[in-house]
Design an enzyme around this catalytic site. Structure first.
Site, PDB file in Angstrom:
ATOM      1  N   TYR A 142      -2.141  -0.311  10.491  1.00  0.00           N
ATOM      2  CA  TYR A 142      -2.357  -0.933   9.174  1.00  0.00           C
ATOM      3  C   TYR A 142      -1.143  -0.707   8.282  1.00  0.00           C
ATOM      4  O   TYR A 142      -0.569  -1.635   7.715  1.00  0.00           O
ATOM      5  CB  TYR A 142      -3.617  -0.377   8.509  1.00  0.00           C
ATOM      6  CG  TYR A 142      -3.676  -0.678   7.033  1.00  0.00           C
ATOM      7  CD1 TYR A 142      -3.903  -1.980   6.587  1.00  0.00           C
ATOM      8  CD2 TYR A 142      -3.471   0.320   6.080  1.00  0.00           C
ATOM      9  CE1 TYR A 142      -3.929  -2.277   5.230  1.00  0.00           C
ATOM     10  CE2 TYR A 142      -3.499   0.029   4.729  1.00  0.00           C
ATOM     11  CZ  TYR A 142      -3.723  -1.263   4.307  1.00  0.00           C
ATOM     12  OH  TYR A 142      -3.737  -1.553   2.962  1.00  0.00           O
ATOM     13  N   LYS A 182       2.054  -3.356   6.824  1.00  0.00           N
ATOM     14  CA  LYS A 182       2.529  -3.504   5.447  1.00  0.00           C
ATOM     15  C   LYS A 182       4.046  -3.325   5.360  1.00  0.00           C
ATOM     16  O   LYS A 182       4.729  -4.044   4.624  1.00  0.00           O
ATOM     17  CB  LYS A 182       1.825  -2.503   4.525  1.00  0.00           C
ATOM     18  CG  LYS A 182       0.325  -2.730   4.363  1.00  0.00           C
ATOM     19  CD  LYS A 182       0.012  -4.017   3.633  1.00  0.00           C
ATOM     20  CE  LYS A 182      -1.466  -4.143   3.310  1.00  0.00           C
ATOM     21  NZ  LYS A 182      -1.804  -5.421   2.660  1.00  0.00           N
ATOM     22  N   SER A 219       0.832  -1.200   0.000  1.00  0.00           N
ATOM     23  CA  SER A 219       0.000   0.000   0.000  1.00  0.00           C
ATOM     24  C   SER A 219       0.867   1.251   0.000  1.00  0.00           C
ATOM     25  O   SER A 219       1.983   1.260   0.535  1.00  0.00           O
ATOM     26  CB  SER A 219      -0.874  -0.011   1.258  1.00  0.00           C
ATOM     27  OG  SER A 219      -1.436   1.252   1.513  1.00  0.00           O
TER      28      SER A 219
END
Length: 336
Positions: A148, A152, A124
């Site tokens: 989040y 990643k 991302s």
């Protein structure tokens, strides 16, 4: 090629499965349906006119993953499975590290045990954090403002470390910008549970009458109209980016690449384009900025052109028109 697609019933996963099937690959979807629907898999097969295999399972279950990789003689993995709501990750960080990071560890262990050495990972643009410069290229320092995004980065670091230890592997890390739109058949699209976290599905629900109005978080950013600017990319372009990434892995390597258009659209640009596509008003109010939001974020997509031979082809009008078609045909998502 036989390809295991973890999280293949989800929004980006389902669109990628369509493109994989159209390209002649055999697809095995592995999904626990915590944020997706088996109906999307049925519709993928209808669009492609070809069958795929579906296994319900959790990526933290190494034994089941090994069994599936062996049974279907998988040659590569496209790894989408993961939790993805930024706000939820702030409230429940352990759940995100368990599902996203531990799940990827179990997947890599299963791949190692079965001799599968090719993986395309769904990363991302959140790994860049607050941009130090724009447009964002792959050399930009990595930083994340929420669990989040940090999950990643941890997975990217883990894959880079794994490649150093196992240089016969083939690994691509795809850093997406803001996926929107839907398949032009109207059969599959984004189906968020509860209140949408992302802009376009919220705009779509306002246009179709499910929600009263849109709240725009911040109207005083240093941008042309004061609202946040993002690089929106059509989900079908994104799906084709995965196919291009897979086909680029002709020899052992590990690299990261942006998937974006290189064009920044503001929130109000999206609202106006959606009103044009739908013929419906999208009432909105300007609210205060949300903590952690940034003014602008858009990609430098040159590396994707160079390494993958890929570039985005669909603009904002197509993104909105396809999103609206999906919303009209499926006013309550896959429950319609």
């Amino acid at each position: 090629m036989n390809i295991l697609v973890t999280g293949g019933a989800g929004y980006i996963g389902s669109h990628t499965c369509v493109e994989l099937l159209k390209a002649g690959h055999e697809v095995i979807v592995f999904d626990n349906f915590c944020n997706s629907s088996p109906e999307s898999v049925a519709r993928v097969q209808k669009i492609a006119g070809k069958p795929l295999s579906l296994v319900k399972g959790d990526i933290r279950n190494r034994e089941q993953l090994e069994s599936v990789l062996r049974e279907f003689k998988c040659e590569a993995v496209i790894h989408f499975a993961g939790l993805k709501a930024v706000g939820e990750s702030v409230e429940q960080p352990l759940m995100y590290y368990d599902n996203n990071v531990v799940g990827t560890v179990r997947l890599l262990e299963a791949m190692e045990a079965t001799g599968v050495k090719t993986i395309v990972f769904s990363s991302s643009a959140t790994v860049y954090g607050d941009p130090q410069y724009l447009p964002l290229n792959e050399s930009h320092p990595l930083s994340a403002s929420n669990p989040y995004g940090r999950s990643k980065i941890v997975i990217e670091d883990m894959l880079r470390d794994y490649y150093r230890a196992h240089p016969d592997w083939k690994i691509v890390l795809l850093r997406y910008f803001n996926p929107v739109g839907a398949h032009d058949s109207g059969l599959i699209g984004e189906d968020p549970g509860g209140i949408p976290n992302n802009l376009m599905p919220y705009v779509a629900q306002v246009a179709v009458g499910r929600r009263e109005k849109l709240s725009i978080w911040g109207g005083d950013y240093p941008t042309p109209d004061g609202t946040g600017v993002r690089d929106f990319i059509h989900v079908v372009d994104l799906a084709n980016g995965h196919l291009a990434a897979l086909e680029s892995l002709t020899e052992p390597q590990c690299f990261a690449v942006n998937l974006g258009t290189g064009i920044g659209y503001s929130v109000l640009d999206v609202v106006k384009a959606y009103e044009k596509a739908s013929g419906k008003p999208v009432p909105y109010t300007i609210a205060g900025r949300r903590p952690g939001d940034i003014a602008s974020c858009y990609a430098d997509p040159a590396e994707a052109r160079r390494k993958l031979g890929w570039e985005a082809k669909l603009g904002l009008d197509a993104m909105c028109a396809d999103s609206w078609r999906w919303q009209q045909m499926n006013p309550n998502g896959f429950k319609s």
